[in-house]
Design a protein around this motif. Sequence first.
Motif, PDB file in Angstrom:
ATOM      1  N   TRP A 107      10.657  18.669   7.127  1.00 42.56           N
ATOM      2  CA  TRP A 107       9.851  17.878   8.042  1.00 42.56           C
ATOM      3  C   TRP A 107       8.371  18.238   7.997  1.00 42.56           C
ATOM      4  O   TRP A 107       7.719  18.365   9.018  1.00 42.56           O
ATOM      5  N   LYS A 108       7.882  18.374   6.756  1.00 45.74           N
ATOM      6  CA  LYS A 108       6.450  18.485   6.537  1.00 45.74           C
ATOM      7  C   LYS A 108       5.941  17.140   6.030  1.00 45.74           C
ATOM      8  O   LYS A 108       6.561  16.515   5.163  1.00 45.74           O
ATOM      9  N   ILE A 109       4.817  16.720   6.552  1.00 39.44           N
ATOM     10  CA  ILE A 109       4.295  15.403   6.216  1.00 39.44           C
ATOM     11  C   ILE A 109       3.739  15.380   4.793  1.00 39.44           C
ATOM     12  O   ILE A 109       2.986  16.264   4.385  1.00 39.44           O
ATOM     13  N   LEU A 110       4.128  14.354   4.052  1.00 40.89           N
ATOM     14  CA  LEU A 110       3.561  14.059   2.744  1.00 40.89           C
ATOM     15  C   LEU A 110       2.941  12.663   2.804  1.00 40.89           C
ATOM     16  O   LEU A 110       3.264  11.862   3.688  1.00 40.89           O
ATOM     17  N   MET A 111       2.059  12.372   1.866  1.00 41.14           N
ATOM     18  CA  MET A 111       1.411  11.064   1.809  1.00 41.14           C
ATOM     19  C   MET A 111       2.067  10.246   0.695  1.00 41.14           C
ATOM     20  O   MET A 111       2.079  10.668  -0.465  1.00 41.14           O
ATOM     21  N   ALA A 112       2.635   9.094   1.071  1.00 43.25           N
ATOM     22  CA  ALA A 112       3.306   8.232   0.099  1.00 43.25           C
ATOM     23  C   ALA A 112       2.540   6.926  -0.050  1.00 43.25           C
ATOM     24  O   ALA A 112       2.191   6.291   0.947  1.00 43.25           O
ATOM     25  N   LYS A 113       2.288   6.553  -1.292  1.00 42.53           N
ATOM     26  CA  LYS A 113       1.591   5.289  -1.568  1.00 42.53           C
ATOM     27  C   LYS A 113       2.555   4.340  -2.269  1.00 42.53           C
ATOM     28  O   LYS A 113       2.977   4.595  -3.399  1.00 42.53           O
ATOM     29  N   PRO A 114       2.935   3.239  -1.612  1.00 43.83           N
ATOM     30  CA  PRO A 114       3.838   2.273  -2.259  1.00 43.83           C
ATOM     31  C   PRO A 114       3.176   1.661  -3.489  1.00 43.83           C
ATOM     32  O   PRO A 114       2.005   1.287  -3.460  1.00 43.83           O
TER      33      PRO A 114
END
Length: 433
Positions: A379-386
């Motif tokens: 539950w660590k935030i990552l940045m996802a780009k579709p």
Amino acid sequence: MLKWLKKPYVIIGIGVGVGVVTCVVKVFQRQGANSEISTITSDKISRIVKIPKGLVGHVLGRGGQTIKSIREKTKTKINFSDIDDEFTNANIIGLSESVEEAADLINEIILNRHACITKEICLNETITDSVWKNISSIRQICDLSRAKITFDFKPSKGKDSQVKIVIKGRKEEVDAAVELVDELVAQVEVNTTNKQTHVAGRALPENLPLHTHALQNLPVEKLIPSNSDGYQEVYVSAIESPSKFWVQIAGSKSIQLDKLVTEMTEFYNEGKNKEKFRPNSIKVGDVVAAVFEVDNSWYRAQVLEVSGKGSDTKISLFYLDFGDSADVSPDLVCVIKPDFLSIPFQAIECSLYDVVPVGEEWTEEALDEFEKMAYVARWKILMAKPIQKPTRNGEKLDDSIQFVEIIDTNTDRNINISEELIVKGFAKFACYS
């Protein structure tokens, strides 16, 4: 659609001394840039520290408690006087070491206030309308977090138009404000859910279980960028490989899901409810409520396989909000209650769009490395780009999988996970043409 607003920007905050102020542009690199030292007696000195007008309230603190604490700690006298429209002087008098200590404490406050970050949250305009109407809650968020919140109501077209919420302040202030805004948005989203579906945990006694055929078209959450750079904050909840893993959207969506799981667990742990919703039969494709034995909580799941007979019967499940799979006994499966279908299924199946394994399959070492880099179920935030789905030999690849670029911003440098897998020798660039 907020047509009554005359200005495109509405800034919510609280006054100097008790709230949030606009970040000051000038940053003092050297102590000498904002201080003057003079001698009063052989053992005492006077030092002037220049404080930007907007930061005086933070130096004083609520009710003057911060400056009072500095005076008592350093045993100095500190007086304030305005010199121009840009700065206020803090005149510190005392022993040399004490004055230096007081000046350092004041400068630390000033420098910390300069360390501002900005966070953007983009919401559907109808959701923002409801949030904006709850203005007392927004003011409370400003008070509690000491961050500044800006609503950008620029004209837009279409029912899916978005409104930007910009939160500014120190990291801890912004993080606190984002969490509070997410909670408020989560509540609004649940309250505006399709009226034909009851809100989770507010079931009427006469509500009956849904038949399986009513569940076939329930939606799965989608990745929609919440930042202007095209990225969405996510958690990686489960993986099979870098080519197949599941993410959940962070923020208000995760708050809703946590609430849903808590309410499902409380409901099905009551014997009378579990008995009432015991299924007469279980078949492949059924959407059910089921226990995940790792934590003994109840989740939404879909039946993948039914094997064995009698006491040896096993139900193979896919957990629709997390992406995990497990085999359980029939007594740990119940018919889903309509109330617990108030939000879309949260597990979004993804694939790193630009990499493939070096060999025919991903190695165990590659899987271990990807699991570590993606903070799976940590539950660590990552940045996802579709990314638009690529094609191979002119044909679009699996339409059910969302191709993404994943960036880890939790370290000193931003890490592109695809590139890191390549650098470490576990992957190579994909060729889709």
